[in-house]
Design a protein around this motif. Structure first.
Motif, PDB file in Angstrom:
ATOM      1  N   THR A   1      63.345 114.694  11.225  1.00  0.00           N
ATOM      2  CA  THR A   1      63.511 114.247  12.619  1.00  0.00           C
ATOM      3  C   THR A   1      62.710 112.969  12.832  1.00  0.00           C
ATOM      4  OG1 THR A   1      61.519 115.243  13.592  1.00  0.00           O
ATOM      5  CG2 THR A   1      63.462 116.661  13.368  1.00  0.00           C
ATOM      6  N   ASP A   2      62.914 112.320  13.937  1.00  0.00           N
ATOM      7  CA  ASP A   2      61.979 111.291  14.372  1.00  0.00           C
ATOM      8  C   ASP A   2      60.902 111.995  15.217  1.00  0.00           C
ATOM      9  OD1 ASP A   2      60.682 108.914  14.953  1.00  0.00           O
ATOM     10  OD2 ASP A   2      62.517 107.801  15.331  1.00  0.00           O
ATOM     11  N   TRP A   3      59.969 111.195  15.682  1.00  0.00           N
ATOM     12  CA  TRP A   3      58.748 111.655  16.355  1.00  0.00           C
ATOM     13  C   TRP A   3      59.038 112.657  17.498  1.00  0.00           C
ATOM     14  CZ3 TRP A   3      53.910 110.366  14.792  1.00  0.00           C
ATOM     15  CH2 TRP A   3      52.863 110.530  15.682  1.00  0.00           C
TER      16      TRP A   3
ATOM     17  N   PRO B   1      64.688  96.656  21.820  1.00  0.00           N
ATOM     18  CA  PRO B   1      63.422  96.203  21.236  1.00  0.00           C
ATOM     19  C   PRO B   1      63.294  96.428  19.729  1.00  0.00           C
ATOM     20  CG  PRO B   1      63.082  98.193  22.536  1.00  0.00           C
ATOM     21  CD  PRO B   1      64.500  97.775  22.778  1.00  0.00           C
ATOM     22  N   ARG B   2      64.295  97.046  19.093  1.00  0.00           N
ATOM     23  CA  ARG B   2      64.213  97.225  17.638  1.00  0.00           C
ATOM     24  C   ARG B   2      65.248  96.362  16.906  1.00  0.00           C
ATOM     25  NH1 ARG B   2      62.415 103.352  16.308  1.00  0.00           N
ATOM     26  NH2 ARG B   2      61.433 102.186  14.636  1.00  0.00           N
ATOM     27  N   HIS B   3      65.710  95.328  17.604  1.00  0.00           N
ATOM     28  CA  HIS B   3      66.725  94.431  17.067  1.00  0.00           C
ATOM     29  C   HIS B   3      66.317  93.844  15.714  1.00  0.00           C
ATOM     30  CE1 HIS B   3      69.348  90.783  17.225  1.00  0.00           C
ATOM     31  NE2 HIS B   3      70.127  91.544  17.944  1.00  0.00           N
TER      32      HIS B   3
ATOM     33  N   VAL C   1      54.984 107.102   5.373  1.00  0.00           N
ATOM     34  CA  VAL C   1      54.469 105.995   6.188  1.00  0.00           C
ATOM     35  C   VAL C   1      55.578 104.959   6.364  1.00  0.00           C
ATOM     36  CG1 VAL C   1      52.756 104.145   6.306  1.00  0.00           C
ATOM     37  CG2 VAL C   1      52.100 106.321   5.346  1.00  0.00           C
ATOM     38  N   ASP C   2      55.546 104.267   7.502  1.00  0.00           N
ATOM     39  CA  ASP C   2      56.555 103.219   7.756  1.00  0.00           C
ATOM     40  C   ASP C   2      56.152 101.907   7.099  1.00  0.00           C
ATOM     41  OD1 ASP C   2      58.282 104.377  10.223  1.00  0.00           O
ATOM     42  OD2 ASP C   2      56.200 104.966  10.438  1.00  0.00           O
ATOM     43  N   GLN C   3      56.410 101.761   5.823  1.00  0.00           N
ATOM     44  CA  GLN C   3      56.139 100.457   5.187  1.00  0.00           C
ATOM     45  C   GLN C   3      57.469  99.706   5.258  1.00  0.00           C
ATOM     46  OE1 GLN C   3      52.671 100.566   4.666  1.00  0.00           O
ATOM     47  NE2 GLN C   3      52.484 100.917   2.501  1.00  0.00           N
TER      48      GLN C   3
END
Ligand code: 3DO
Length: 624
Positions: A289-291, A169-171, A106-108
């Motif tokens: 991998t990513d999504w 957008p992920r700055h 999970v992305d915590q």
């Protein structure tokens, strides 16, 4: 040859080999497969009581032997009790069917993103602004503890892309534009998440995942997941450096950048995945991998002629686990590729060793799930104090003309702007939901800027009139028709104007934008308020540096809060009142104008620019 980046534990190595020998090809491929939780849940998304579906679990784990699940049921944070229930169910099934535990990811990323009631720290960009390594380690240690309270053993953090394009957008997810700062903070974060011994992660820690390998923060277009054009030299010296440091600290996994560089997708890059990471560093961790990014080699990047060819390219390049994430044709095609001799068995064994090794290192074979009651500090006072300290140390005072701050007591304050009364804007994305859009409900117990200022300065000294508001339920950039007159009328009664401006929350591709200037409504609001002659304090609450050059000269003070998390309002009130001192420093360059998008190490040549009169050095606000 280079010594192993993570020292091998002989007992674990023996266990891995013994297990590998007993496994069928299907079982091995299952270990390389990661699906999203949605694949095993009842499809009734209207029901609040989310359930894992037994029949779907039978297919995913019983039939396809899938070894990893990710993500969040119904896309919204769950209680730690619910998390334990979900993961226990998955683990019971995995242990029964295969005797191998599942690894749940999970992305915590700034605390317990997806665990209700947990502690939310400021986002990565703020943690960098503290320039406090110990605090970064402590934040990750606390996040690990609280993540584990829900039995989640793997977090997709820290984010070590370099925030080198203001438009991206992920700055805000990274530790700023500099590779050294990212490397230092990345190392601390890994140690906080995993503890000191990567072979024994233990009950209160989780596996870290360095992401996104690499160069993600410099897309030529400024948009998410779009191509970059990085030289080998920059790749090695700048983008690789934080990953090397994270791996030296024992990071057990790495997630790959979704995009491509100079025409070659990272997911297909044998040199970067296998040679640089696994061979040059002699690192025995896991590359995920990513999504959907293996499939993207076919559908988006078009370097593969079919889904199956995409799998062949990625696995042969060095991918160990595919975040598929919705179906299991990956399993079928990979099996065929092995049988046809297109993917060597040695590559499969190498990948599976890495998956199993990580599961052993995490102690999942012995304890696949934990009792949440054994984590009494979850969401408690000690953790809150650390998050507040991080928020306080992360706010940057960019301007303080005439020493206007701290504010004299007993004065009347107009609190205005669309970010004044929002938990959503303080937190940004990855907060209770992917886009952060549920934070006003889920974090209602915490203080917005307005609430913190009311507590600090007394209700009788606070006037609230937002002037501009975000559209509820709309896209993140959508604002309602401005009500600047109302704010102007309220300003008559105020001694100071606190203008809380910036962005609403967003995450990844939906956060792309076409115009880096702050919205016209917000600029107009500040201009109108400044024209009253009352002193204006600008509070910037945003995930990337929106251009504010038209209004910055109109303000007496400028504070960059970025995304300070659930304690951001309290931190701001403490700093503005003088109960705490500002100490945050900028981890990135704030552009004055659209043609001043650069990082400190790519500053235009000063003398030449001065001669040409083309560049104003005061333009770049506080590069430290
Ligand atoms: C993000 C990273 C994240 C992953 C799984 O879209 O949620 O999703 O860890 O880039 C991707």
């Amino acid at each position: 040859s280079v010594a192993p980046a993570i020292p091998r534990d002989e007992k674990i190595e023996k266990e891995v080999e013994a297990l590998l020998k007993k496994m069928t090809l299907e079982e091995k491929i299952g270990q390389m497969t990661e699906l999203t939780i949605d694949v095993i849940t009842k499809r009734d998304h209207s029901s609040k009581d989310f359930q894992v579906d037994d029949a779907l679990l039978d297919t995913v784990i019983g039939k396809y032997k899938v070894g990893s699940i990710l993500n969040v049921p119904q896309g919204v944070a769950q209680s730690k009790e619910k998390w334990e229930e979900i993961i226990r169910k998955i683990q019971d099934k995995s242990m029964k069917v295969m005797g191998i535990p599942c690894i749940y990811g999970v992305d915590q990323i700034h605390g317990t993103t997806y665990t209700l009631g947990g502690t939310f720290f400021p986002q990565g960009i703020n943690m960098a602004a503290t320039f406090n390594r110990g605090l970064v380690r402590e934040g990750s240690r606390i996040s690990a503890y609280e993540t584990k309270a829900g039995s989640i053993p793997w977090t997709y953090a820290p984010v070590l892309d370099l925030a080198r394009d203001a438009r991206w957008p992920r700055h805000w997810e990274n530790y700023g534009e500099d590779c050294y700062v990212n490397a230092e903070m990345g190392r601390e974060s890994v140690l906080g998440f995993q503890g000191e011994d990567p072979n024994k992660i233990g009950k209160q820690h989780v596996a870290a995942c360095l992401k996104h390998y690499m160069g993600y923060g410099v897309p030529v277009s400024g948009k998410d997941r779009t191509p970059s054009s990085i030289t080998v030299q920059d790749m090695r010296e700048k983008h690789f450096a934080p990953f090397v440091e994270g791996i030296k600290a024992g990071a057990l996994s790495v997630m790959v950048n979704s995009a491509m560089n100079n025409g070659l997708p990272f997911h297909a890059n044998y040199e970067l995945l296998t040679q640089w990471l696994k061979e040059d560093l002699n690192w025995d961790g896991l590359i995920v991998t990513d999504w959907a990014d293996i499939n993207n080699l076919y559908t988006r990047d078009k370097i593969a002629g079919s889904k199956k060819e995409a799998i062949k390219i990625a696995i042969n390049a060095g991918i160990d686990m595919s975040m598929v994430p919705y179906e299991w044709s990956f399993c079928t095609y990979l099996k065929e590729l092995v049988e046809e001799g297109e993917v060597p068995m040695s590559r499969i064994d190498d990948a599976v060793r890495r998956v199993l090794r990580m599961k052993y290192r995490l102690g999942l074979f012995d304890t696949p799930a934990y009792n949440h009651k054994e984590f009494p500090l979850f969401g408690g006072k000690e953790h809150a104090a650390a998050a507040l300290q991080a928020a306080e140390e992360s706010l940057v005072l960019l301007k303080n003309a005439d020493g206007i701050l701290p504010l004299a007591s007993g004065k009347k304050l107009l609190i205005t702007g669309p970010n004044a009364n929002s938990m959503r804007t303080l937190n940004g994305g990855w907060s209770y939901s992917w886009q952060g859009d549920k934070a006003d409900d889920c974090a209602a117990d915490y203080n917005t800027i307005l609430e913190s200022f009311t507590n600090k300065f007394g209700a009788s000294n606070i006037i609230y009139e937002p002037g501009v508001t975000y559209k509820k339920g709309g896209a993140w950039w959508e604002e309602n028709a401005p009500e600047i007159d109302k704010a102007l009328a309220a300003a008559v009664h105020a001694d100071y104007i606190i203008a809380c401006i910036g962005e609403n929350s967003y995450c990844e591709t939906p956060g792309n934008l076409n115009n880096l200037f702050l919205s016209k409504n917000q600029l107009d609001l500040v201009k109108a308020l400044a024209a009253t002659g009352k002193p204006v304090v600008l509070v910037l609450n945003e995930g990337r540096p929106r251009i504010v050059s038209e209004i910055e000269p109109l303000a007496k003070a400028v504070i960059n809060t970025m995304l300070p998390g659930n304690y951001g309002g309290d931190a701001l009130a403490n700093l503005v009142s003088g109960d705490a001192n500002f100490s945050g420093k900028m981890p990135y360059t704030y552009p004055r104008d659209i043609n001043s998008l650069f990082t400190y190490d790519y500053k235009p040549c000063e003398d030449l620019e001065k001669m040409q009169g083309a560049y104003d050095y005061d333009a770049v606000m506080s590069v430290q």
